[in-house]
Structure formats: C-alpha cells, structure tokens
Design a protein around this motif. Structure first.
Motif, PDB file in Angstrom:
ATOM      1  N   PHE A 184       4.958   5.481  -4.225  1.00 12.31           N
ATOM      2  CA  PHE A 184       5.676   5.924  -5.581  1.00 12.31           C
ATOM      3  C   PHE A 184       6.055   7.217  -4.608  1.00 12.31           C
ATOM      4  CE2 PHE A 184       2.200   2.293  -6.877  1.00 12.31           C
ATOM      5  CZ  PHE A 184       3.186   1.316  -6.588  1.00 12.31           C
ATOM      6  N   VAL A 185       4.964   7.887  -4.791  1.00 10.63           N
ATOM      7  CA  VAL A 185       5.536   9.897  -4.983  1.00 10.63           C
ATOM      8  C   VAL A 185       5.858   9.645  -3.526  1.00 10.63           C
ATOM      9  CG1 VAL A 185       4.078  11.803  -4.505  1.00 10.63           C
ATOM     10  CG2 VAL A 185       2.566  10.410  -5.626  1.00 10.63           C
ATOM     11  N   GLY A 186       5.850   9.290  -2.771  1.00 12.91           N
ATOM     12  CA  GLY A 186       6.970   8.718  -1.065  1.00 12.91           C
ATOM     13  C   GLY A 186       8.941   9.184  -2.077  1.00 12.91           C
ATOM     14  N   VAL A 187       8.419   8.481  -3.023  1.00 10.29           N
ATOM     15  CA  VAL A 187       9.843   7.874  -3.870  1.00 10.29           C
ATOM     16  C   VAL A 187      10.323   9.165  -4.391  1.00 10.29           C
ATOM     17  CG1 VAL A 187      10.690   6.475  -5.391  1.00 10.29           C
ATOM     18  CG2 VAL A 187       9.668   5.126  -3.361  1.00 10.29           C
ATOM     19  N   ALA A 188       9.368   9.331  -5.472  1.00  9.16           N
ATOM     20  CA  ALA A 188       9.472   9.789  -6.444  1.00  9.16           C
ATOM     21  C   ALA A 188       9.734  12.287  -6.011  1.00  9.16           C
ATOM     22  CB  ALA A 188       7.725  10.199  -7.501  1.00  9.16           C
ATOM     23  N   ARG A 199       2.947   8.883   5.370  1.00  9.41           N
ATOM     24  CA  ARG A 199       2.103   9.640   5.336  1.00  9.41           C
ATOM     25  C   ARG A 199       2.075  11.218   4.517  1.00  9.41           C
ATOM     26  NH1 ARG A 199       1.777  10.245  11.933  1.00  9.41           N
ATOM     27  NH2 ARG A 199      -0.429   9.669  12.481  1.00  9.41           N
ATOM     28  N   GLN A 200       3.097  11.426   3.787  1.00  7.58           N
ATOM     29  CA  GLN A 200       4.167  12.491   3.419  1.00  7.58           C
ATOM     30  C   GLN A 200       3.509  12.596   1.459  1.00  7.58           C
ATOM     31  OE1 GLN A 200       7.642  13.277   4.621  1.00  7.58           O
ATOM     32  NE2 GLN A 200       7.395  15.495   5.454  1.00  7.58           N
ATOM     33  N   GLY A 201       3.758  11.429   1.485  1.00  7.48           N
ATOM     34  CA  GLY A 201       3.743  10.959   0.167  1.00  7.48           C
ATOM     35  C   GLY A 201       2.060  10.331  -0.707  1.00  7.48           C
ATOM     36  N   TRP A 202       1.263   9.814   0.673  1.00  6.58           N
ATOM     37  CA  TRP A 202      -0.388   9.839   0.654  1.00  6.58           C
ATOM     38  C   TRP A 202      -0.605  11.394   0.762  1.00  6.58           C
ATOM     39  CZ3 TRP A 202      -3.358   7.215  -1.387  1.00  6.58           C
ATOM     40  CH2 TRP A 202      -3.202   6.026  -1.458  1.00  6.58           C
ATOM     41  N   GLU A 259      13.323   0.954  -0.936  1.00  5.23           N
ATOM     42  CA  GLU A 259      12.803  -0.915  -2.200  1.00  5.23           C
ATOM     43  C   GLU A 259      11.177  -1.277  -1.841  1.00  5.23           C
ATOM     44  OE1 GLU A 259      14.230  -5.120  -3.267  1.00  5.23           O
ATOM     45  OE2 GLU A 259      14.645  -4.666  -1.713  1.00  5.23           O
ATOM     46  N   VAL A 260      10.824  -0.565  -2.838  1.00  4.32           N
ATOM     47  CA  VAL A 260       9.082  -1.109  -3.617  1.00  4.32           C
ATOM     48  C   VAL A 260       9.726  -2.379  -4.375  1.00  4.32           C
ATOM     49  CG1 VAL A 260       7.305  -0.801  -4.398  1.00  4.32           C
ATOM     50  CG2 VAL A 260       8.483   1.125  -3.944  1.00  4.32           C
ATOM     51  N   LYS A 315       7.124   5.481 -13.536  1.00  9.78           N
ATOM     52  CA  LYS A 315       7.342   4.642 -12.952  1.00  9.78           C
ATOM     53  C   LYS A 315       7.024   2.810 -12.985  1.00  9.78           C
ATOM     54  CE  LYS A 315      10.871   5.687  -9.779  1.00  9.78           C
ATOM     55  NZ  LYS A 315      12.167   6.286  -9.847  1.00  9.78           N
ATOM     56  N   TYR A 316       6.147   3.079 -11.923  1.00 13.73           N
ATOM     57  CA  TYR A 316       6.016   1.546 -11.565  1.00 13.73           C
ATOM     58  C   TYR A 316       4.938   1.094 -12.256  1.00 13.73           C
ATOM     59  CZ  TYR A 316       8.225   3.595  -7.801  1.00 13.73           C
ATOM     60  OH  TYR A 316       9.265   4.185  -6.778  1.00 13.73           O
ATOM     61  N   GLY A 317       3.803   1.383 -13.014  1.00 10.11           N
ATOM     62  CA  GLY A 317       3.334   0.040 -13.608  1.00 10.11           C
ATOM     63  C   GLY A 317       3.166   0.451 -15.616  1.00 10.11           C
ATOM     64  N   LYS A 318       4.644   1.000 -16.218  1.00 12.07           N
ATOM     65  CA  LYS A 318       4.560   1.894 -17.473  1.00 12.07           C
ATOM     66  C   LYS A 318       4.667   0.154 -18.320  1.00 12.07           C
ATOM     67  CE  LYS A 318       8.487   3.400 -20.050  1.00 12.07           C
ATOM     68  NZ  LYS A 318       9.482   4.149 -20.223  1.00 12.07           N
ATOM     69  N   ASP A 319       4.527  -0.706 -17.465  1.00 14.24           N
ATOM     70  CA  ASP A 319       4.447  -2.175 -18.939  1.00 14.24           C
ATOM     71  C   ASP A 319       3.413  -2.746 -18.382  1.00 14.24           C
ATOM     72  OD1 ASP A 319       6.669  -1.308 -19.632  1.00 14.24           O
ATOM     73  OD2 ASP A 319       8.269  -2.940 -18.525  1.00 14.24           O
ATOM     74  N   LEU A 320       2.610  -2.658 -17.804  1.00 17.42           N
ATOM     75  CA  LEU A 320       1.546  -2.713 -16.943  1.00 17.42           C
ATOM     76  C   LEU A 320      -0.107  -2.606 -17.862  1.00 17.42           C
ATOM     77  CD1 LEU A 320       1.570  -3.524 -13.204  1.00 17.42           C
ATOM     78  CD2 LEU A 320       2.552  -4.818 -14.993  1.00 17.42           C
ATOM     79  N   GLY A 321       0.288  -1.948 -18.822  1.00 15.66           N
ATOM     80  CA  GLY A 321      -0.818  -1.622 -19.527  1.00 15.66           C
ATOM     81  C   GLY A 321      -1.768  -0.142 -18.719  1.00 15.66           C
TER      82      GLY A 321
END
Length: 344
Positions: free
Chosen positions: A65-69, A257-260, A81-82, A277-283
């Motif tokens: 997620f950080v790799g994309v953001a 690797r860079q994202g991690w 695409e995740v 960004k990714y878990g916004k609606d998952l509580g």
C-alpha cells in the motif's frame, strides 16, 4: 492434510475479525470484495502489474500500500492494481491461470500444494522471514521454553493441533504430560486463565490482549526448530518465461521492497495509508493496526536484510521451510523457490 490447511487459513481469517471487533463491517464489505476480483486477462502489459492479496486489506500488506501511495512503483515505471482477498477468494488459481500477475499467500503450503497438483508456480520472495506462529502465555505465568509446556493446559485450535504436536515431538515434549483444550482463535480462555498458553500468532492474539491491558509472553516456534517463510510472493512460470512480464515482476518486487522499507520506518504512516486508502470501509482501528504492524515487524527482516534486502530468501530459510513443510506432510523442494527476480 489439505483439509487441515484450509481450516488453518480460514481460522486465521476469523481471528482477524475477532481482533478488529468489526465482524459486521467486514461481512458487509464482502460484496465489495467480491466485486474487486480480477475478471479479465492478467497478461502483463508493459508497465502494468496486478497483485492478488491473500486476505482483506490490513497492515499485513502495508508495504504494498505504501509502495503505491508513495510512488515507489511509479518510480519503477509501474502501475500496480491491488486485488483484495476475502472469504472464498483463493489466490493460487488466479496466478496459475495468469488472471493476475502475482499473488501473496499467507503460508507456503498453499503454493506447494498447488504445485504438487500440477500448477507451474514459483515463490519469488518472503514477506515474513520468520514464522509468527507461537505459544502465547500470560506474562505473570510464562511458558518460556518447550519443556515448560509439560504439565500445562494448552489451548489449541483444530487447525493448529497438528503443528503443535509436531513442535512437541521435535523438542522432546511428552504429549502425554500435556492437556490439550480445544479452543477457537479467540484468546479469551487465556485471559480467563482457563488454559496456561494458547497456540497463535505473535501479531494477533497478543495485540488483542494488550489492547485490553493484559500482558503476555510470546515463545515463537521458529526459535525452536519449526520455522518457515510466510506471506510469500509468487508468480507463474509463464511470467518468468515472458520477457515483459518478467521485467514487470522484477520491478514490482523492487517497489515492494521500497514500500516495506518505508512501512517499517513509520508504522503510523503505514497504518494510516492502509486504513484511509484500502481498508476505509472495513472498520479497521488505527491504534490496533499500528500495534499489529509493530508486533509483525521483527518477523519481516531476516539476517540477510542488510546485505540482500527485504523479501530475500536465504538458503537456510529455504531449507528450514522445506523441512518444516515436510514435517507436516507437505512435500516441497528447492525448485519451488527462486531469488532470480530479486537479484536485479
């Protein structure tokens, strides 16, 4: 054995729901997850990669997620695409049929079993260099060594029973001197002192108990001869054989690797990206996700991380993984693993 593996995978997902305390939110998100699966041809175009997660978006995948953001993939010239996972959303079939370009499985057993069934897949990176499976006890009544297990009541899930018995045998623990108490993944029996220790994951039950003010002691199984890489990155042989797809996969691992690296440098930032960004609606809860990543971080970096980088699979880890899989009835050999995409 396959049934045990499926149960292990399913139970770990239910444990996640209990840990977040938002089962209803995740259940409601099931419709959204079902609509996000890859449905088209996953053949890689230049500069495009789709990756299928093993489960719903959470900090377990925060490096991606950080790799994309933060543009780490973009700097590699990639658009990523995740594709979220979820209940009844397997990963290996989509990678095997090239409907997605890469996959992440929580445990290598799933990839090894698919390969034994004829799938042409390769594990190309280890998200977790050390297994987070562990014995969890209360801090004021700790189980510090395998021999401490004898004479105790151990809470064990159906999925974990085989692993626990293998661990005991490997470490000279007499199972006749142990009382096994069937439990679910919920750590409540330990909190209530109904058992002396439970089998679980360092980044799961201890975090849930810690948020309730209950301090625990963790004894990783990996420290006592039962280790295997987890959160494995894998691709199809077809991807490795196609020059464009192969180069995209190489760039994807470089960006991951860079994202991690960035996620490990700031757990707060990684958790925020995951939720917003990714878990916004998952509580998902921010404090919980930060603590989960903090508990998970020691299992991400191995001894060779400084010289080889994250995701690298050293020979010792590959051999440990093969041996551990063999001890639970899963056949694998070195041909399942390759570092070729991480070598540059």
């Amino acid at each position: 054995m396959t049934q045990i593996l499926l149960q292990q995978r399913g139970m770990s997902r239910r444990s996640f729901l209990r840990t977040t305390g938002r089962g209803a939110s995740v259940a409601a998100a099931g419709l959204w997850l079902a609509g996000c699966g890859a449905t088209g041809d996953g053949a890689a175009g230049e500069g495009r990669v789709s990756v299928k997660l093993g489960w719903i978006p959470n900090v377990e995948y925060s490096g991606i997620f950080v790799g994309v953001a933060d543009g780490f993939y973009a700097k590699q010239g990639l658009e990523v695409e995740v594709v979220p996972g979820g209940p009844n959303s397997p990963v290996t079939p989509l990678v095997t049929t090239n409907r997605v370009n890469a996959g992440i499985e929580a445990i290598p057993e799933n990839v090894a079993t698919a390969v034994a069934g004829g799938a042409k897949l390769k594990i190309v990176g280890a998200g977790l260099q050390k297994s987070p499976e562990c014995w969890i006890s209360l801090a004021d009544n700790p189980v510090r060594t395998p021999k401490d297990i004898e004479g105790r009541k151990l809470g064990i899930t159906l999925a974990g029973k085989n692993t626990a018995l293998v661990f005991m045998k490997k470490n000279g623990v007499d199972p006749d001197k142990v009382t096994l108490v069937p439990i679910q993944f919920d750590p409540a029996p330990l909190a209530a002192r109904e058992v002396d220790a439970i089998w679980g994951f360092a980044s799961n039950q201890p975090v849930a108990l810690g948020l309730r003010g209950i301090q625990t002691h963790v004894m990783p199984m990996a420290d006592y001869g039962f280790n295997r890489m987890q959160s494995v990155f894998f691709v199809s042989q077809a991807t490795l054989d196609d020059p464009t797809a192969r180069e995209n996969a190489r760039k994807f691992l470089a960006g991951s690797r860079q994202g991690w690296d960035a996620a490990l440098a700031s757990h707060q930032r990684a958790a925020e990206v995951t939720i917003q960004k990714y878990g916004k609606d998952l509580g998902l809860k921010l404090d919980e996700q930060v603590k989960t990543l903090s508990a998970m971080a020691p299992y991400v970096s191995g001894a060779d991380a400084a010289s080889k980088g994250l995701l690298w699979m050293p020979d010792t880890l590959i051999e440990e993984t093969i041996a551990s899989l063999g001890s639970i009835g899963i056949t694998a050999d070195r041909s399942l693993f390759t570092n070729e995409l991480l070598e540059g």
